[in-house]
Design a protein around this motif. Sequence first.
Motif, short mmCIF file in Angstrom:
data_model
loop_
_atom_site.label_atom_id
_atom_site.label_comp_id
_atom_site.label_asym_id
_atom_site.label_seq_id
_atom_site.Cartn_x
_atom_site.Cartn_y
_atom_site.Cartn_z
N THR A 6 0.79 -1.28 0.01
CA THR A 6 -0.14 0.01 -0.02
C THR A 6 0.96 1.29 -0.08
O THR A 6 0.25 2.46 0.21
CB THR A 6 -0.88 -0.21 1.09
N LYS A 11 0.73 1.94 -5.02
CA LYS A 11 -0.64 2.60 -5.47
C LYS A 11 -0.32 3.15 -6.95
O LYS A 11 -1.53 2.95 -7.63
CB LYS A 11 -1.21 3.54 -4.52
N ALA A 14 -0.68 0.02 -9.04
CA ALA A 14 -1.89 -0.38 -9.16
C ALA A 14 -2.88 0.38 -9.96
O ALA A 14 -3.96 -0.05 -10.81
CB ALA A 14 -2.53 -0.68 -7.71
N ALA A 15 -2.72 1.71 -10.13
CA ALA A 15 -3.42 2.57 -10.79
C ALA A 15 -3.33 2.36 -12.27
O ALA A 15 -4.33 2.33 -13.03
CB ALA A 15 -3.16 4.20 -10.39
N SER A 18 -5.03 -0.73 -13.22
CA SER A 18 -6.62 -0.66 -13.17
C SER A 18 -6.84 -0.08 -14.70
O SER A 18 -8.09 -0.44 -15.00
CB SER A 18 -7.25 0.23 -12.13
N ASN A 46 -13.93 -5.88 -5.69
CA ASN A 46 -13.45 -5.85 -4.39
C ASN A 46 -14.61 -6.49 -3.22
O ASN A 46 -14.82 -5.98 -2.25
CB ASN A 46 -12.98 -4.51 -3.98
N LEU A 170 -3.50 -5.12 -8.39
CA LEU A 170 -4.71 -4.62 -7.94
C LEU A 170 -4.83 -5.37 -6.56
O LEU A 170 -5.60 -4.58 -5.65
CB LEU A 170 -5.72 -4.69 -8.88
N TRP A 175 -7.56 -3.31 -3.86
CA TRP A 175 -8.33 -2.48 -4.88
C TRP A 175 -9.08 -3.81 -5.69
O TRP A 175 -10.10 -3.37 -6.36
CB TRP A 175 -7.64 -1.84 -5.90
#
Length: 195
Positions: A6, A11, A14-15, A18, A46, A170, A175
């Motif tokens: 995290t 992040k 992960a963005a 996505s 999620n 993710l 997420w």
Amino acid sequence: MYGSKTSAVDKTVAAAASVDAAAAQSYFDVRGWDFSEDILGTYLGNNEAGFIYEISSLHFERVMATSGAKEAITQCLEEIKNQARLNPQIGVTHELTSAWLGVQPGDDDDIDNALGHYDVAVSSDTTISDADGSLQAEIIYKSYIYEFYNFDKDSETSPGGVVNNEMRHLEEAGWARSFRVHGEATLQFRRVEKL
């Protein structure tokens, strides 16, 4: 694991992933792969820990129509016949269940992208009778599917391996979440086999 990465860098990764997840869903939609689109959407939704995705009867029937599932069901029924041979009590109905058998991706791209590898099993009520001096089994059975929908880290650099790794990012960011998938036949089937 879920939510294990995290940091700000995690992040950001992960963005970016996505964006590819949305592209994968669009790809499934354009191809008409509604099962793949729905199950990926569930992953991206999620859900709570312990969530179980129930396969619709339409998708269950499509899975069972694949050559891999048909072959596995045949093997499951053969196992049930072998169990019946071990205890051939005439006129007694036994509840016999096969082991779970793995099915590899095969001949339906929507099913393959939705489930990848999955397991099937058969439960039955089996009754043995004497038919003109030889034993036969009446097998009334129902089939089941089990899968754990997740994405593992993959060392492949193929497009599939890259997307697999991105979907895993993710979940690590918290997420998306892996889940169990369950399906079962809405009907029972009947077979009569010589033992």
